[in-house]
Design a protein around this motif. Structure first.
Motif, PDB file in Angstrom:
ATOM      1  N   ALA A 386       0.823  -1.211   0.000  1.00  0.00           N
ATOM      2  CA  ALA A 386       0.000   0.000   0.000  1.00  0.00           C
ATOM      3  C   ALA A 386       0.854   1.258   0.000  1.00  0.00           C
ATOM      4  O   ALA A 386       0.446   2.316  -0.490  1.00  0.00           O
ATOM      5  CB  ALA A 386      -0.922  -0.016   1.215  1.00  0.00           C
ATOM      6  N   LEU A 387       2.058   1.133   0.548  1.00  0.00           N
ATOM      7  CA  LEU A 387       2.975   2.275   0.583  1.00  0.00           C
ATOM      8  C   LEU A 387       3.835   2.353  -0.684  1.00  0.00           C
ATOM      9  O   LEU A 387       4.650   3.269  -0.827  1.00  0.00           O
ATOM     10  CB  LEU A 387       3.891   2.169   1.808  1.00  0.00           C
ATOM     11  CG  LEU A 387       3.222   2.470   3.159  1.00  0.00           C
ATOM     12  CD1 LEU A 387       4.098   1.978   4.300  1.00  0.00           C
ATOM     13  CD2 LEU A 387       2.961   3.964   3.291  1.00  0.00           C
ATOM     14  N   GLY A 388       3.673   1.390  -1.591  1.00  0.00           N
ATOM     15  CA  GLY A 388       4.394   1.444  -2.858  1.00  0.00           C
ATOM     16  C   GLY A 388       5.701   0.679  -2.873  1.00  0.00           C
ATOM     17  O   GLY A 388       6.485   0.814  -3.817  1.00  0.00           O
ATOM     18  N   TRP A 389       5.938  -0.149  -1.872  1.00  0.00           N
ATOM     19  CA  TRP A 389       7.187  -0.917  -1.824  1.00  0.00           C
ATOM     20  C   TRP A 389       6.971  -2.256  -2.540  1.00  0.00           C
ATOM     21  O   TRP A 389       6.012  -2.973  -2.264  1.00  0.00           O
ATOM     22  CB  TRP A 389       7.630  -1.161  -0.376  1.00  0.00           C
ATOM     23  CG  TRP A 389       8.044   0.100   0.325  1.00  0.00           C
ATOM     24  CD1 TRP A 389       7.247   0.943   1.028  1.00  0.00           C
ATOM     25  CD2 TRP A 389       9.359   0.659   0.350  1.00  0.00           C
ATOM     26  NE1 TRP A 389       7.969   2.016   1.507  1.00  0.00           N
ATOM     27  CE2 TRP A 389       9.285   1.863   1.110  1.00  0.00           C
ATOM     28  CE3 TRP A 389      10.589   0.288  -0.181  1.00  0.00           C
ATOM     29  CZ2 TRP A 389      10.392   2.665   1.327  1.00  0.00           C
ATOM     30  CZ3 TRP A 389      11.693   1.091   0.046  1.00  0.00           C
ATOM     31  CH2 TRP A 389      11.593   2.258   0.782  1.00  0.00           C
ATOM     32  N   THR A 390       7.865  -2.581  -3.455  1.00  0.00           N
ATOM     33  CA  THR A 390       7.785  -3.848  -4.189  1.00  0.00           C
ATOM     34  C   THR A 390       9.119  -4.582  -4.072  1.00  0.00           C
ATOM     35  O   THR A 390      10.177  -3.957  -3.923  1.00  0.00           O
ATOM     36  CB  THR A 390       7.473  -3.605  -5.675  1.00  0.00           C
ATOM     37  OG1 THR A 390       8.473  -2.730  -6.228  1.00  0.00           O
ATOM     38  CG2 THR A 390       6.097  -2.975  -5.835  1.00  0.00           C
ATOM     39  N   ALA A 391       9.055  -5.900  -4.188  1.00  0.00           N
ATOM     40  CA  ALA A 391      10.259  -6.715  -4.034  1.00  0.00           C
ATOM     41  C   ALA A 391      11.186  -6.560  -5.229  1.00  0.00           C
ATOM     42  O   ALA A 391      10.741  -6.624  -6.390  1.00  0.00           O
ATOM     43  CB  ALA A 391       9.875  -8.170  -3.834  1.00  0.00           C
ATOM     44  N   GLY A 392      12.483  -6.351  -4.978  1.00  0.00           N
ATOM     45  CA  GLY A 392      13.469  -6.301  -6.044  1.00  0.00           C
ATOM     46  C   GLY A 392      13.975  -7.683  -6.383  1.00  0.00           C
ATOM     47  O   GLY A 392      13.521  -8.690  -5.812  1.00  0.00           O
ATOM     48  N   SER A 393      14.930  -7.759  -7.301  1.00  0.00           N
ATOM     49  CA  SER A 393      15.447  -9.054  -7.742  1.00  0.00           C
ATOM     50  C   SER A 393      16.128  -9.817  -6.603  1.00  0.00           C
ATOM     51  O   SER A 393      16.207 -11.043  -6.615  1.00  0.00           O
ATOM     52  CB  SER A 393      16.437  -8.856  -8.891  1.00  0.00           C
ATOM     53  OG  SER A 393      17.499  -7.993  -8.470  1.00  0.00           O
ATOM     54  N   ASP A 394      16.614  -9.093  -5.602  1.00  0.00           N
ATOM     55  CA  ASP A 394      17.256  -9.750  -4.456  1.00  0.00           C
ATOM     56  C   ASP A 394      16.278 -10.020  -3.315  1.00  0.00           C
ATOM     57  O   ASP A 394      16.668 -10.465  -2.238  1.00  0.00           O
ATOM     58  CB  ASP A 394      18.424  -8.887  -3.943  1.00  0.00           C
ATOM     59  CG  ASP A 394      17.973  -7.477  -3.560  1.00  0.00           C
ATOM     60  OD1 ASP A 394      16.756  -7.177  -3.720  1.00  0.00           O
ATOM     61  OD2 ASP A 394      18.808  -6.689  -3.101  1.00  0.00           O
ATOM     62  N   GLY A 395      14.997  -9.740  -3.558  1.00  0.00           N
ATOM     63  CA  GLY A 395      13.977 -10.000  -2.535  1.00  0.00           C
ATOM     64  C   GLY A 395      13.772  -8.849  -1.570  1.00  0.00           C
ATOM     65  O   GLY A 395      12.828  -8.866  -0.780  1.00  0.00           O
ATOM     66  N   ILE A 396      14.619  -7.855  -1.627  1.00  0.00           N
ATOM     67  CA  ILE A 396      14.489  -6.710  -0.724  1.00  0.00           C
ATOM     68  C   ILE A 396      13.508  -5.708  -1.311  1.00  0.00           C
ATOM     69  O   ILE A 396      13.548  -5.405  -2.519  1.00  0.00           O
ATOM     70  CB  ILE A 396      15.866  -6.033  -0.495  1.00  0.00           C
ATOM     71  CG1 ILE A 396      16.888  -7.054   0.021  1.00  0.00           C
ATOM     72  CG2 ILE A 396      15.724  -4.861   0.485  1.00  0.00           C
ATOM     73  CD1 ILE A 396      16.507  -7.728   1.303  1.00  0.00           C
TER      74      ILE A 396
END
Length: 585
Positions: A386-396
């Protein structure tokens, strides 16, 4: 060779300890940055504990929470006329006052009589914006009127809820006033808060550090030696007035040994090098282990306490905004993502229950039915998304080119906190939060340039504990005006920097609400607001663990007295004739 010399000195010190010379050796895991600062600008638990040996107050509280007279001739009350309450036509308390008379025999350790001027001096400085006190309330609304040479009245307007149960501090004006005048002259027109703060540190450190021990004190013991990183020794103050009958039968010298690593502290107990352990020392699991090997050499105590473990979330500065730490949804997500129930079961056998409020469960103001934030990874992920954070290729998790990477600090050497960090680090990683553990010595972590200066982005998560007497719960930890800033000389304890208008309004109402049932309602709402926004991640209320050897008497404390130093004049060895008046409950 060096190791041999060190060991020899160590064993010699141990041999001199205990009943042989009527001394006492106490171990602790922390060393205070300074001691006997009359304004408590450093309010570490270990500082407060050690100050208890050297300090005195007009009135104090015993292990049962009952007030007793110390510097004052008697405890003020409505019945004896020393406590007065003024109400308006509607029946609301509009101001209250307390009158104190100083004992004729109350003296500083140099033999100088304690006077009203010492309380006036303390009161003037505690209200000076250049002095970085943790909190100026209630002293900012208190006025002192001198009645005669030994008697004065403090009037609180607006009224103070606990006026009859607490008392102002005091400072040796005959020792410190000249230096204060010099500080005052030098900084009166100084606009740069950092310059003022540096001058203050010079002033107070000339009376409170290992290099400059306090010149005089008022309490049962006075400092005689401080070896930084090693030990602090105090000697019985013959000028203290509330001496027990036959004071020579009681402990004459007390040495605190600073042992940062709690495992090493435990080894020192097992090897008989310590007579007792500070309230700031052992971890819970170490206490459990020690119960199995007592064999009559020492006894382990688990004291229900007033120590609240938590993790502050830094909401100040650009870095906090970039990471959304100033948004309650981010803080909620971080809380949902950790399994605190499993953590307390694993580390404390479930004897230290998870907390969901900063209010102590034994307080009448405690609210039981707030949201408990049970472990819920799915809910945490929803909030991150909801805050706009999505997982990157490293999972972070990533957002706007930045990773959700947080610096997580606590006091180095505390093994339980370090284990908690590792568990939480792993749990947060499971939802895509990267946590970097960066720990510091307590003198740095609680020093003037770290926690209180969150706006500089020096930390994101800070795990530590607050100790608060449940009698005096006011909600001050999280009031907006308690945020330490350069403008207020870094006074205040709201290190997280959380500032909520409704909470602030309710807090001010509660400060003048003398009707307990109405105050409970205000605190109910304050806790709901706080629990919704979670400016800090609540962990648990600690059970205080300590040990002492058989025959050491009156070394006790409770959630009301907080530290075993509260009754230090009467700490002694039964074998030397000390009379036991208090047993550890």
């Amino acid at each position: 060779m060096k190791k041999t010399l060190a060991l020899t000195a160590f064993l010699l010190g141990a041999a001199l300890a205990g009943p042989a010379n009527n001394s006492l050796v106490i171990g602790t895991s922390q060393e205070p940055p300074n001691i006997y600062d009359p304004w408590n600008t450093n309010n570490l638990a270990i500082t407060s504990e050690i100050n208890g040996y050297m300090g005195a107050a007009l009135i104090g509280l015993d292990d049962d929470g009952e007030p007793y007279a110390d510097i004052a001739t008697r405890v003020p009350s409505i019945a004896n006329g020393d406590y007065k309450v003024v109400k308006n036509a509607a029946g609301d308390v509009v101001r209250n006052s307390v009158t104190y008379t100083i004992r004729k025999d109350a003296k500083w350790s140099d033999g100088t009589a304690i006077k009203v001027a010492d309380f006036q001096f303390w009161h003037r400085l505690v209200n000076d914006d250049r002095v970085p006190v943790p909190d100026r309330d209630p002293w900012s609304r208190a006025k002192i009127a001198v009645n005669d040479a030994d008697t004065f009245t403090i009037t609180y307007d607006p009224p103070y809820l606990f006026a009859d149960q607490t008392s102002p501090g005091l400072a040796p004006s005959h020792i410190m006033s000249a230096a204060w005048t010099a500080f005052d002259t030098k900084t009166k027109n100084e606009k740069d808060a950092k310059v003022v703060n540096e001058e203050w540190k010079k002033f107070i450190s000339s009376y409170t550090t290992a290099r400059s021990l306090p010149k005089v004190v008022a309490g049962p013991f006075k400092p005689t030696a401080w070896r930084s990183g090693n030990s602090l020794t105090m000697t019985r103050n013959a000028n203290y007035w509330l001496q027990p009958k036959n004071p020579e039968n009681y402990v004459q010298n007390i040495t605190y040994r600073f042992i940062p690593n709690t495992n090493t502290l435990k080894v020192n107990i097992l090897s008989g090098q310590l007579d007792a352990v500070s309230a700031v020392g052992l971890t819970f699991d170490q206490g459990v282990d020690l119960t199995r090997t007592e064999r009559g050499k020492y006894k382990t105590y688990f004291v229900p306490g007033a120590v609240w473990e938590h993790i502050d979330i830094n909401t100040r500065g650009q870095k906090a905004k970039d990471l959304d730490l100033d948004d309650p949804r981010m803080r909620q997500a971080l809380l949902y993502a950790i399994d605190r129930d499993a953590l307390t079961k694993a580390l404390f056998q479930g004897r230290q229950a998870v907390s969901n409020s900063w209010v102590n469960p034994i307080s009448k103001l405690y609210k039981k039915d707030v949201n408990d934030y049970n472990y819920n990874q799915a809910r945490a992920k929803q909030l991150f998304a909801a805050l706009g954070w999505t997982a990157g290729s490293d999972g972070i998790l990533q957002k706007g080119g930045k990773k959700l990477s947080l610096n997580f600090g606590t006091t180095a050497g505390n093994t339980v906190r370090e284990r908690v960090q590792q568990i939480l680090q792993a749990q947060w990683k499971q939802v895509g939060v990267q946590v970097n553990i960066q720990n510091y010595p307590s003198s740095v972590f609680f020093g003037p340039d770290f926690l209180s200066k969150g706006q500089e982005g020096k930390w994101d998560l800070a795990m530590y504990a607050w100790t608060g007497n449940p009698i005096f719960e006011e909600g001050n930890l999280f009031k907006g005006e308690g945020i330490p800033t350069a403008a207020n000389g870094y006074a205040g304890q709201n290190n997280a920097g959380w500032n909520n208008a409704e909470f602030n309004r309710l807090h001010k109402q509660a400060q003048v609400e003398f009707n307990l049932s109405e105050r409970i309602k205000l605190f109910d709402r304050m806790q709901t607001v706080w629990n919704t926004e979670v400016p800090s991640l609540p962990l648990y209320y600690r059970v205080n663990v300590y040990t002492k050897v058989p025959g050491l008497v009156n070394y006790t404390f409770s959630a009301y007295t907080l530290y075993p130093s509260w009754n230090s004049a009467k700490i002694g060895w039964a074998s030397k004739g000390a009379v036991e008046e208090y047993k550890q409950k």
